[in-house]
Each structure stands twice: as C-alpha cells, then as structure tokens.
Design a protein around this motif. Structure first.
Motif, PDB file in Angstrom:
ATOM      1  N   LEU A 256       0.847  -1.197   0.000  1.00 34.41           N
ATOM      2  CA  LEU A 256       0.000   0.000   0.000  1.00 34.41           C
ATOM      3  C   LEU A 256       0.885   1.250   0.000  1.00 34.41           C
ATOM      4  CD1 LEU A 256      -2.963   0.897   0.088  1.00 34.41           C
ATOM      5  CD2 LEU A 256      -2.787   0.965   2.574  1.00 34.41           C
ATOM      6  N   ASP A 257       0.771   2.040  -1.048  1.00 36.10           N
ATOM      7  CA  ASP A 257       1.525   3.291  -1.176  1.00 36.10           C
ATOM      8  C   ASP A 257       1.097   4.244  -0.059  1.00 36.10           C
ATOM      9  OD1 ASP A 257       3.016   5.335  -2.917  1.00 36.10           O
ATOM     10  OD2 ASP A 257       1.012   6.230  -2.777  1.00 36.10           O
ATOM     11  N   TRP A 258       2.044   5.064   0.430  1.00 30.76           N
ATOM     12  CA  TRP A 258       1.722   5.990   1.515  1.00 30.76           C
ATOM     13  C   TRP A 258       0.645   6.986   1.120  1.00 30.76           C
ATOM     14  CZ3 TRP A 258       1.756   6.124   6.445  1.00 30.76           C
ATOM     15  CH2 TRP A 258       2.653   5.313   7.148  1.00 30.76           C
ATOM     16  N   GLY A 259       0.764   7.502  -0.098  1.00 31.27           N
ATOM     17  CA  GLY A 259      -0.241   8.465  -0.565  1.00 31.27           C
ATOM     18  C   GLY A 259      -1.612   7.815  -0.656  1.00 31.27           C
ATOM     19  N   THR A 260      -1.631   6.582  -1.135  1.00 29.54           N
ATOM     20  CA  THR A 260      -2.898   5.858  -1.247  1.00 29.54           C
ATOM     21  C   THR A 260      -3.489   5.634   0.142  1.00 29.54           C
ATOM     22  OG1 THR A 260      -2.067   4.795  -3.237  1.00 29.54           O
ATOM     23  CG2 THR A 260      -3.937   3.737  -2.157  1.00 29.54           C
ATOM     24  N   ARG A 261      -2.620   5.324   1.105  1.00 31.29           N
ATOM     25  CA  ARG A 261      -3.103   5.139   2.486  1.00 31.29           C
ATOM     26  C   ARG A 261      -3.733   6.435   3.009  1.00 31.29           C
ATOM     27  NH1 ARG A 261      -2.598   1.968   6.865  1.00 31.29           N
ATOM     28  NH2 ARG A 261      -1.237   0.457   5.846  1.00 31.29           N
ATOM     29  N   VAL A 262      -3.059   7.565   2.776  1.00 30.07           N
ATOM     30  CA  VAL A 262      -3.588   8.852   3.253  1.00 30.07           C
ATOM     31  C   VAL A 262      -4.949   9.129   2.598  1.00 30.07           C
ATOM     32  CG1 VAL A 262      -3.161  11.355   3.345  1.00 30.07           C
ATOM     33  CG2 VAL A 262      -1.267   9.756   3.715  1.00 30.07           C
ATOM     34  N   LEU A 263      -5.050   8.787   1.324  1.00 35.46           N
ATOM     35  CA  LEU A 263      -6.317   9.007   0.603  1.00 35.46           C
ATOM     36  C   LEU A 263      -7.441   8.160   1.216  1.00 35.46           C
ATOM     37  CD1 LEU A 263      -7.496  10.466  -1.928  1.00 35.46           C
ATOM     38  CD2 LEU A 263      -7.003   8.392  -3.204  1.00 35.46           C
ATOM     39  N   ILE A 264      -7.155   6.878   1.442  1.00 38.19           N
ATOM     40  CA  ILE A 264      -8.189   5.981   1.990  1.00 38.19           C
ATOM     41  C   ILE A 264      -8.557   6.417   3.409  1.00 38.19           C
ATOM     42  CG2 ILE A 264      -8.662   3.598   2.742  1.00 38.19           C
ATOM     43  CD1 ILE A 264      -6.809   2.676   0.403  1.00 38.19           C
ATOM     44  N   GLU A 265      -7.542   6.772   4.199  1.00 39.39           N
ATOM     45  CA  GLU A 265      -7.822   7.144   5.597  1.00 39.39           C
ATOM     46  C   GLU A 265      -8.710   8.384   5.688  1.00 39.39           C
ATOM     47  OE1 GLU A 265      -3.932   7.302   7.331  1.00 39.39           O
ATOM     48  OE2 GLU A 265      -3.988   5.160   7.852  1.00 39.39           O
ATOM     49  N   ASN A 266      -8.642   9.239   4.692  1.00 39.25           N
ATOM     50  CA  ASN A 266      -9.415  10.484   4.737  1.00 39.25           C
ATOM     51  C   ASN A 266     -10.660  10.451   3.854  1.00 39.25           C
ATOM     52  OD1 ASN A 266      -7.868  12.642   6.395  1.00 39.25           O
ATOM     53  ND2 ASN A 266      -6.298  11.491   5.284  1.00 39.25           N
ATOM     54  N   ALA A 267     -10.967   9.301   3.300  1.00 37.10           N
ATOM     55  CA  ALA A 267     -12.097   9.241   2.359  1.00 37.10           C
ATOM     56  C   ALA A 267     -13.432   9.350   3.099  1.00 37.10           C
ATOM     57  CB  ALA A 267     -12.048   7.933   1.566  1.00 37.10           C
ATOM     58  N   ASP A 268     -14.231  10.293   2.641  1.00 35.05           N
ATOM     59  CA  ASP A 268     -15.576  10.481   3.190  1.00 35.05           C
ATOM     60  C   ASP A 268     -16.523   9.987   2.086  1.00 35.05           C
ATOM     61  OD1 ASP A 268     -17.810  11.314   4.459  1.00 35.05           O
ATOM     62  OD2 ASP A 268     -17.489  13.457   4.145  1.00 35.05           O
ATOM     63  N   ILE A 269     -16.986   8.743   2.221  1.00 33.58           N
ATOM     64  CA  ILE A 269     -17.596   8.040   1.085  1.00 33.58           C
ATOM     65  C   ILE A 269     -19.116   8.112   1.155  1.00 33.58           C
ATOM     66  CG2 ILE A 269     -17.539   5.873  -0.219  1.00 33.58           C
ATOM     67  CD1 ILE A 269     -15.226   5.055   1.750  1.00 33.58           C
ATOM     68  N   PRO A 270     -19.752   8.651   0.122  1.00 35.28           N
ATOM     69  CA  PRO A 270     -21.214   8.701   0.147  1.00 35.28           C
ATOM     70  C   PRO A 270     -21.785   7.293   0.078  1.00 35.28           C
ATOM     71  CG  PRO A 270     -20.397   9.313  -2.024  1.00 35.28           C
ATOM     72  CD  PRO A 270     -19.195   9.133  -1.145  1.00 35.28           C
ATOM     73  N   SER A 271     -22.868   7.050   0.812  1.00 37.89           N
ATOM     74  CA  SER A 271     -23.461   5.707   0.755  1.00 37.89           C
ATOM     75  C   SER A 271     -24.290   5.575  -0.511  1.00 37.89           C
ATOM     76  CB  SER A 271     -24.303   5.441   2.000  1.00 37.89           C
ATOM     77  OG  SER A 271     -25.302   6.401   2.091  1.00 37.89           O
ATOM     78  N   GLY A 272     -24.302   4.385  -1.028  1.00 38.61           N
ATOM     79  CA  GLY A 272     -25.168   4.075  -2.162  1.00 38.61           C
ATOM     80  C   GLY A 272     -24.788   4.740  -3.465  1.00 38.61           C
ATOM     81  N   GLY A 273     -23.582   5.273  -3.555  1.00 44.97           N
ATOM     82  CA  GLY A 273     -23.219   6.021  -4.751  1.00 44.97           C
ATOM     83  C   GLY A 273     -22.545   5.176  -5.823  1.00 44.97           C
ATOM     84  N   VAL A 274     -22.321   5.838  -6.944  1.00 46.53           N
ATOM     85  CA  VAL A 274     -21.516   5.250  -8.018  1.00 46.53           C
ATOM     86  C   VAL A 274     -20.154   5.931  -7.927  1.00 46.53           C
ATOM     87  CG1 VAL A 274     -21.299   4.893 -10.497  1.00 46.53           C
ATOM     88  CG2 VAL A 274     -23.562   4.940  -9.442  1.00 46.53           C
ATOM     89  N   LEU A 275     -19.131   5.132  -7.641  1.00 44.55           N
ATOM     90  CA  LEU A 275     -17.812   5.677  -7.329  1.00 44.55           C
ATOM     91  C   LEU A 275     -16.802   5.224  -8.376  1.00 44.55           C
ATOM     92  CD1 LEU A 275     -17.834   4.679  -3.527  1.00 44.55           C
ATOM     93  CD2 LEU A 275     -18.907   6.671  -4.616  1.00 44.55           C
ATOM     94  N   LEU A 276     -15.736   5.995  -8.501  1.00 42.50           N
ATOM     95  CA  LEU A 276     -14.688   5.643  -9.472  1.00 42.50           C
ATOM     96  C   LEU A 276     -13.320   5.673  -8.807  1.00 42.50           C
ATOM     97  CD1 LEU A 276     -13.657   5.193 -12.445  1.00 42.50           C
ATOM     98  CD2 LEU A 276     -13.571   7.694 -12.652  1.00 42.50           C
ATOM     99  N   ASP A 277     -12.557   4.601  -9.010  1.00 46.09           N
ATOM    100  CA  ASP A 277     -11.127   4.592  -8.683  1.00 46.09           C
ATOM    101  C   ASP A 277     -10.416   4.771 -10.020  1.00 46.09           C
ATOM    102  OD1 ASP A 277      -8.485   4.016  -8.126  1.00 46.09           O
ATOM    103  OD2 ASP A 277      -8.869   2.033  -7.260  1.00 46.09           O
ATOM    104  N   LEU A 278      -9.921   5.982 -10.257  1.00 43.73           N
ATOM    105  CA  LEU A 278      -9.304   6.331 -11.539  1.00 43.73           C
ATOM    106  C   LEU A 278      -7.822   5.973 -11.510  1.00 43.73           C
ATOM    107  CD1 LEU A 278      -9.315   7.718 -14.300  1.00 43.73           C
ATOM    108  CD2 LEU A 278      -9.115   9.920 -13.116  1.00 43.73           C
TER     109      LEU A 278
END
Ligand SMILES: C[S@@+](CC[C@H](N)C(=O)[O-])C[C@H]1O[C@@H](n2cnc3c(N)ncnc32)[C@H](O)[C@@H]1O
Length: 202
Positions: free
Chosen positions: A46-68
C-alpha cells in the motif's frame, strides 16, 4: 523483456515476467489482502499516498464511485468494503493492473466492484465521487487530459479526491484545476501527501 529497463507502471502491457504476490494490509477498520505483480504500481504494497487518501475518504453511501487508475485495486477494494451499498468502478490502462485488481477484488470478496479499461465504462455513466492517486509520471499534458475527461463525468454535486505529493506538483495541479474553473480545497496533508478535494464549477 529488457533486463535493465523496468516497465513503467502505466505501460498498457508490461513486458516483465509476471510474478504475482499478495500483501496483508490494515487500513481504517479493514484487514485487506492486496494482490500485486511486476509492472503494476507498488507491486501490491500500500503506497503511503494511497493510504492517506483511503484514511481520509468520506464516502457517500449508495453512490456510483470511481477509482481512476486503479493499479492493484487498493482504493477500489477499500471503498467497496467500507461502503458495500456503493458500486465502485475501477479503471486502468495497464492490462496487468486490471488482472491484479480482479484478484484483489476476489481475495476480499468485494462483490460491488466493476473492473475494466477506461473505454469500457458506459459513456452515460456519471460518478458521485472519484478517488485517484493519479499517474503524475505520464506527464503534465496527459495528466491534465485524463482529469479533464473524468472530472467532466461527475454527477451534479459530485467531487473528486486526488492525492499528490508536494514534491510531485500538488500545488501546481491545484492551481491548474482552479484555473479550469474547479473549486479546490486541500482536505488533508500528511508527510507531504496532499489531498485535493475538487468540485465542479457551478
Ligand atoms: C500512481 S498509480 C496508482 C495506483 C493505485 N490506484 C494505487 O493507489 O495504488 C496510477 C495508475 O494510473 C494508471 N493510468 C495511467 N494512465 C491512465 C489512463 N489514461 N487512464 C486510466 N488509468 C491510467 C496507471 O497505469 C497506474 O496504475
């Protein structure tokens, strides 16, 4: 394969011999098993930047999401496990990355992830939120074109969170996005990694 030149992580078809790996990773409340391989970003760790992104993700429920630019699928799998009621699209140009993401999806029983090349995403699909550790190393013009393409596919009220290290140009990227009319807020900053929260022009 050239013995001396490793593949770029954004090669469409890495030429290095495949060497599948798995890594156990803890992030937020999740215990994930991430697949990896040669020629794929971070080869499963797990890349450090990716970890920071996941740790701070405020994810809407029931949405359509994209990992670009999903690489080995860390972001897509984490989003899918944190929000089982969402549908997460994971796209990458690197075909081996897509294979690795499919393995990560299976290993974590993340049934709500769709893995495909960018051009296989239905053209009328809009995203409630986008997350990306974007491919800075493709160069500025290509990066800008990539972001222009996918930010235009945000649903009304949608947002994108991008993690970029300050030494890789997070401030100049924020400036460019602002110049394009997007609202950009620095959501978090840790060990030089900055999360740019981007919302559409009104
Ligand atoms: C910095 S890596 C991040 C990988 C993964 N999301 C992570 O955080 O571990 C960026 C990814 O973007 C992908 N990429 C490069 N150009 C792309 C494009 N035009 N469309 C989609 N993905 C692209 C690369 O192949 C690479 O896997």
């Amino acid at each position: 394969m050239s013995m001396s030149t490793p593949d770029h992580y954004f090669a469409q078809q890495p030429t290095s011999a495949a060497s599948p790996t798995t890594h156990e990773v803890k992030v937020r409340k999740l215990h994930l098993v991430l697949a990896g391989d040669r020629g794929v970003f971070n080869q499963g760790d797990l890349d450090w930047g990716t970890r920071v992104l996941i740790e701070n993700a405020d994810i809407p429920s029931g949405g359509v999401l994209l990992d670009l630019g999903c690489g080995g699928g860390a972001i897509a799998v984490a989003l899918a496990k944190l929000r089982p009621d969402a549908v997460v699209w994971a796209v990458d140009v690197n075909e081996r990355a897509l294979e690795v993401t499919r393995r990560s999806v299976e290993l974590n029983h993340a049934t709500n992830v769709r893995v495909c090349t960018p051009d296989a995403v239905p053209s009328d699909l809009r995203f409630d939120a986008i997350w990306s550790n974007p491919p800075i190393r493709v160069g500025k013009d290509e990066l800008h074109a990539l972001l222009t393409t996918w930010l235009a596919r945000l649903a009304a009220g949608g947002s994108a969170d991008l993690v970029v290290h300050k030494n890789l140009g997070s401030d100049s990227l924020a400036k460019w996005l602002t110049g394009e009319g997007y609202a950009v807020e620095r959501r978090a900053s840790k060990q030089g990694y900055r999360i740019l929260h981007v919302t559409q022009p009104t």
